[in-house]
Write a protein that holds these residues in place. Structure first.
Motif, PDB file in Angstrom:
ATOM      1  N   ASN A  40      41.188  40.807  39.910  1.00  0.00           N
ATOM      2  CA  ASN A  40      42.311  41.763  40.625  1.00  0.00           C
ATOM      3  C   ASN A  40      43.406  41.846  39.286  1.00  0.00           C
ATOM      4  O   ASN A  40      44.222  42.747  39.106  1.00  0.00           O
ATOM      5  CB  ASN A  40      42.631  41.671  41.535  1.00  0.00           C
ATOM      6  N   GLY A  41      43.667  40.373  39.019  1.00  0.00           N
ATOM      7  CA  GLY A  41      44.702  40.289  38.413  1.00  0.00           C
ATOM      8  C   GLY A  41      44.573  40.439  37.124  1.00  0.00           C
ATOM      9  O   GLY A  41      45.547  41.155  35.934  1.00  0.00           O
ATOM     10  N   LEU A  42      43.754  40.809  35.750  1.00  0.00           N
ATOM     11  CA  LEU A  42      42.839  41.188  35.258  1.00  0.00           C
ATOM     12  C   LEU A  42      43.258  42.898  34.475  1.00  0.00           C
ATOM     13  O   LEU A  42      43.041  43.648  33.909  1.00  0.00           O
ATOM     14  CB  LEU A  42      41.453  40.752  35.028  1.00  0.00           C
ATOM     15  N   ILE A  43      42.817  44.001  35.581  1.00  0.00           N
ATOM     16  CA  ILE A  43      42.582  44.947  36.106  1.00  0.00           C
ATOM     17  C   ILE A  43      44.303  45.175  35.971  1.00  0.00           C
ATOM     18  O   ILE A  43      44.457  45.858  35.232  1.00  0.00           O
ATOM     19  CB  ILE A  43      42.304  45.319  37.384  1.00  0.00           C
ATOM     20  N   ILE A  44      45.361  44.734  36.713  1.00  0.00           N
ATOM     21  CA  ILE A  44      46.675  44.650  36.563  1.00  0.00           C
ATOM     22  C   ILE A  44      46.890  44.290  35.509  1.00  0.00           C
ATOM     23  O   ILE A  44      47.863  45.495  34.653  1.00  0.00           O
ATOM     24  CB  ILE A  44      47.192  43.679  37.270  1.00  0.00           C
ATOM     25  N   PHE A  45      46.648  43.617  34.299  1.00  0.00           N
ATOM     26  CA  PHE A  45      46.724  43.036  32.885  1.00  0.00           C
ATOM     27  C   PHE A  45      46.528  43.918  32.436  1.00  0.00           C
ATOM     28  O   PHE A  45      47.204  44.653  31.249  1.00  0.00           O
ATOM     29  CB  PHE A  45      46.417  41.776  32.633  1.00  0.00           C
ATOM     30  N   LEU A  61      44.913  52.709  40.711  1.00  0.00           N
ATOM     31  CA  LEU A  61      43.762  51.365  40.629  1.00  0.00           C
ATOM     32  C   LEU A  61      44.714  49.655  41.466  1.00  0.00           C
ATOM     33  O   LEU A  61      44.102  48.944  41.389  1.00  0.00           O
ATOM     34  CB  LEU A  61      42.443  51.141  40.061  1.00  0.00           C
ATOM     35  N   CYS A  62      45.751  49.878  40.335  1.00  0.00           N
ATOM     36  CA  CYS A  62      46.845  48.522  40.147  1.00  0.00           C
ATOM     37  C   CYS A  62      47.180  48.289  41.677  1.00  0.00           C
ATOM     38  O   CYS A  62      47.280  46.827  42.122  1.00  0.00           O
ATOM     39  CB  CYS A  62      47.643  49.204  38.935  1.00  0.00           C
ATOM     40  N   ASN A  63      47.890  49.267  42.257  1.00  0.00           N
ATOM     41  CA  ASN A  63      48.378  49.625  43.560  1.00  0.00           C
ATOM     42  C   ASN A  63      47.076  48.455  44.271  1.00  0.00           C
ATOM     43  O   ASN A  63      47.085  47.348  45.508  1.00  0.00           O
ATOM     44  CB  ASN A  63      48.449  50.498  44.173  1.00  0.00           C
ATOM     45  N   LEU A  64      46.172  49.210  44.283  1.00  0.00           N
ATOM     46  CA  LEU A  64      44.451  48.868  45.152  1.00  0.00           C
ATOM     47  C   LEU A  64      44.448  47.162  44.206  1.00  0.00           C
ATOM     48  O   LEU A  64      44.091  45.857  45.937  1.00  0.00           O
ATOM     49  CB  LEU A  64      43.605  49.112  44.981  1.00  0.00           C
ATOM     50  N   THR A 108      47.248  49.321  54.958  1.00  0.00           N
ATOM     51  CA  THR A 108      47.754  49.929  53.737  1.00  0.00           C
ATOM     52  C   THR A 108      46.317  50.342  52.282  1.00  0.00           C
ATOM     53  O   THR A 108      46.433  51.005  51.979  1.00  0.00           O
ATOM     54  CB  THR A 108      48.400  49.120  53.111  1.00  0.00           C
ATOM     55  N   GLU A 109      45.476  49.634  52.462  1.00  0.00           N
ATOM     56  CA  GLU A 109      44.704  50.030  52.151  1.00  0.00           C
ATOM     57  C   GLU A 109      44.037  51.022  51.985  1.00  0.00           C
ATOM     58  O   GLU A 109      43.665  52.155  51.748  1.00  0.00           O
ATOM     59  CB  GLU A 109      43.421  48.607  51.622  1.00  0.00           C
ATOM     60  N   PHE A 110      43.397  51.299  53.352  1.00  0.00           N
ATOM     61  CA  PHE A 110      42.614  52.452  53.864  1.00  0.00           C
ATOM     62  C   PHE A 110      43.617  54.013  53.181  1.00  0.00           C
ATOM     63  O   PHE A 110      43.374  54.459  52.946  1.00  0.00           O
ATOM     64  CB  PHE A 110      42.681  52.865  55.356  1.00  0.00           C
ATOM     65  N   LEU A 111      44.941  53.694  53.628  1.00  0.00           N
ATOM     66  CA  LEU A 111      45.980  54.714  53.148  1.00  0.00           C
ATOM     67  C   LEU A 111      45.723  54.913  51.388  1.00  0.00           C
ATOM     68  O   LEU A 111      45.849  55.874  50.808  1.00  0.00           O
ATOM     69  CB  LEU A 111      47.279  54.236  53.729  1.00  0.00           C
ATOM     70  N   ILE A 112      45.393  53.824  50.621  1.00  0.00           N
ATOM     71  CA  ILE A 112      45.550  53.949  49.215  1.00  0.00           C
ATOM     72  C   ILE A 112      44.296  54.389  48.884  1.00  0.00           C
ATOM     73  O   ILE A 112      44.513  54.942  48.389  1.00  0.00           O
ATOM     74  CB  ILE A 112      45.663  52.651  48.714  1.00  0.00           C
ATOM     75  N   LEU A 113      43.365  53.796  49.752  1.00  0.00           N
ATOM     76  CA  LEU A 113      42.095  54.836  49.248  1.00  0.00           C
ATOM     77  C   LEU A 113      41.959  55.531  49.049  1.00  0.00           C
ATOM     78  O   LEU A 113      40.838  56.820  48.392  1.00  0.00           O
ATOM     79  CB  LEU A 113      40.644  54.160  49.865  1.00  0.00           C
ATOM     80  N   GLY A 114      42.410  56.494  50.882  1.00  0.00           N
ATOM     81  CA  GLY A 114      42.635  58.007  50.504  1.00  0.00           C
ATOM     82  C   GLY A 114      42.922  58.594  49.848  1.00  0.00           C
ATOM     83  O   GLY A 114      43.164  59.722  49.604  1.00  0.00           O
ATOM     84  N   THR A 115      44.888  58.166  49.626  1.00  0.00           N
ATOM     85  CA  THR A 115      45.614  58.900  48.694  1.00  0.00           C
ATOM     86  C   THR A 115      44.391  58.885  46.800  1.00  0.00           C
ATOM     87  O   THR A 115      44.751  59.750  46.160  1.00  0.00           O
ATOM     88  CB  THR A 115      46.306  57.757  48.546  1.00  0.00           C
ATOM     89  N   MET A 116      43.171  57.827  46.502  1.00  0.00           N
ATOM     90  CA  MET A 116      43.013  58.077  45.399  1.00  0.00           C
ATOM     91  C   MET A 116      41.827  58.382  45.660  1.00  0.00           C
ATOM     92  O   MET A 116      41.301  59.877  44.156  1.00  0.00           O
ATOM     93  CB  MET A 116      41.787  56.415  45.081  1.00  0.00           C
ATOM     94  N   ASN A 284      35.764  44.347  44.273  1.00  0.00           N
ATOM     95  CA  ASN A 284      36.612  45.345  43.535  1.00  0.00           C
ATOM     96  C   ASN A 284      36.279  45.979  42.159  1.00  0.00           C
ATOM     97  O   ASN A 284      36.216  47.153  41.512  1.00  0.00           O
ATOM     98  CB  ASN A 284      37.521  45.898  44.793  1.00  0.00           C
ATOM     99  N   PRO A 285      37.096  44.411  41.731  1.00  0.00           N
ATOM    100  CA  PRO A 285      37.603  44.563  40.394  1.00  0.00           C
ATOM    101  C   PRO A 285      36.196  45.225  39.583  1.00  0.00           C
ATOM    102  O   PRO A 285      35.946  45.492  38.063  1.00  0.00           O
ATOM    103  CB  PRO A 285      37.783  43.174  39.714  1.00  0.00           C
ATOM    104  N   PHE A 286      34.689  43.992  39.886  1.00  0.00           N
ATOM    105  CA  PHE A 286      33.131  44.456  39.292  1.00  0.00           C
ATOM    106  C   PHE A 286      32.966  46.151  39.065  1.00  0.00           C
ATOM    107  O   PHE A 286      32.203  46.366  38.522  1.00  0.00           O
ATOM    108  CB  PHE A 286      32.234  43.673  39.492  1.00  0.00           C
ATOM    109  N   ILE A 287      33.141  46.954  40.487  1.00  0.00           N
ATOM    110  CA  ILE A 287      32.513  47.816  40.667  1.00  0.00           C
ATOM    111  C   ILE A 287      32.957  48.823  39.610  1.00  0.00           C
ATOM    112  O   ILE A 287      32.696  50.061  39.643  1.00  0.00           O
ATOM    113  CB  ILE A 287      33.093  48.329  42.204  1.00  0.00           C
ATOM    114  N   TYR A 288      34.610  48.517  39.374  1.00  0.00           N
ATOM    115  CA  TYR A 288      35.207  49.824  39.264  1.00  0.00           C
ATOM    116  C   TYR A 288      35.297  49.160  37.222  1.00  0.00           C
ATOM    117  O   TYR A 288      36.190  50.312  36.953  1.00  0.00           O
ATOM    118  CB  TYR A 288      36.913  49.411  39.228  1.00  0.00           C
ATOM    119  N   THR A 289      35.012  47.910  37.079  1.00  0.00           N
ATOM    120  CA  THR A 289      34.724  47.680  35.556  1.00  0.00           C
ATOM    121  C   THR A 289      33.594  48.459  34.509  1.00  0.00           C
ATOM    122  O   THR A 289      33.374  48.430  34.037  1.00  0.00           O
ATOM    123  CB  THR A 289      35.420  46.762  34.622  1.00  0.00           C
TER     124      THR A 289
END
Length: 312
Positions: A40-45, A61-64, A108-116, A284-289
């Motif tokens: 997750n840190g690598l995604i943000i970076f 995604l960075c927020n997540l 907050t995770e549910f709300l961010i996923l809804g925003t996404m 999550n990081p693996f799924i998104y990358t």
């Protein structure tokens, strides 16, 4: 009021009955924790240093990713302690703080996923207007609203929770401070808190799920109207990662809440909690990358630059 002395600490049972596996589980979960922080840190970076990735989708995604780092950090250190000590004790204040951050970040995770899902809806269903609608200001407002809403929902309940006197059973049959056992240890009427918790759960989980389902109904109907197979595949690929994460999270939560009560149900719920709090943040990081050419390209570019820098 129930008879008994005031509780100053709670005891976390963790996973009793796993004698002989503590060392192995400690190593496995510790490695998972390190991988979760790194991934997750690598995604943000990567998003921070790569201008091509500084778009609304990767901003959310960075927020997540940031959320997942702290979500696991609220639970895993204490879970690891249950494997190395015979009696895992946590002070009452610390237990309430852990419960607050766990449910604040989870909400907050549910709300961010809804925003996404809303972001994906605009990108696919309103492609021409997307750049003018999903501006950097709106992105910031949506992300901030998700964090503030999650904080407010849980903070209001926590303020009532910390005022309760505790004198009941202080043993929590879980690997973190869950609200249910905490309320059972209270010496006062908890009906208002239980009602608030129920209303918050209905508002956040089914509410955000319904919003996501509606968004994806529109997304899928738009994708199916795209004439070319290549266009349909490209459009769906932008949603596949988010849809996978949503399915994992809501699938696990709905399993816990909708499953009929039974003698062994709580043990199974603990296993499902492991999926939510430990495995999903890792995946999550693996799924998104794994199928994302943009992120893999940016990662390759960063590694090439790093090698070139070390070569000098």
């Amino acid at each position: 009021m129930r008879n008994g002395s005031a509780i100053t600490e709670f005891i976390l049972l963790g996973f009793p009955g796993i004698q002989g596996l503590q060392a192995l589980l400690f190593i496995v979960i510790f490695l998972i924790y390190i991988l979760t922080l790194s991934g997750n840190g690598l995604i943000i970076f990567i998003v921070w240093v790569e201008p091509r990735l500084q778009t609304p989708m990767y901003f959310f995604l960075c927020n997540l990713a940031f959320l997942e780092i702290w979500y696991t950090t609220t639970v895993i250190p204490k879970l690891l302690e249950t494997f190395v000590v015979s009696r895992t004790v946590i002070c009452t204040t610390c237990c309430l703080l852990q419960a607050f951050f766990h449910f604040f970040l989870g909400t907050t995770e549910f709300l961010i996923l809804g925003t996404m899902s809303f972001d994906r809806y605009l990108a696919i269903c309103k492609p021409l207007r997307y750049p003018t609608i999903m501006t950097s200001t709106l992105c910031m407002q949506l992300a901030l609203s998700s964090w503030l809403a999650g904080f407010t929902i849980v903070f209001c309940q926590t303020m009532l929770l910390i005022q309760l006197p505790f004198c009941g059973n202080n043993v929590i049959n879980h690997f973190y401070c869950d609200v249910g056992p905490i309320l059972k240890a209270a010496c006062a009427d908890t009906s208002i808190l239980e009602l608030m918790g129920l209303l918050a759960t209905i508002l956040v989980i089914p509410g955000s799920l319904l919003f996501t389902i509606i968004s994806y109904i529109y997304i899928l109907s738009t994708i199916l109207r795209i004439p070319s197979a290549t266009g349909r595949q490209k459009a769906f690929s932008t949603c596949a990662s988010h849809l996978t994460v949503v399915s994992l999270l809501y699938g696990a939560v709905l399993f816990m809440y909708l499953r009929p009560t039974a003698h062994s149900s709580f043990k199974i719920n603990k296993v499902v909690s492991v999926l939510n709090t430990i495995l999903t943040p890792l995946l999550n990081p693996f799924i998104y990358t794994i199928r994302n050419k943009e992120v893999k390209g940016a990662l390759g570019k960063a590694m090439t630059c790093s090698k070139a820098h070390h070569a000098k």
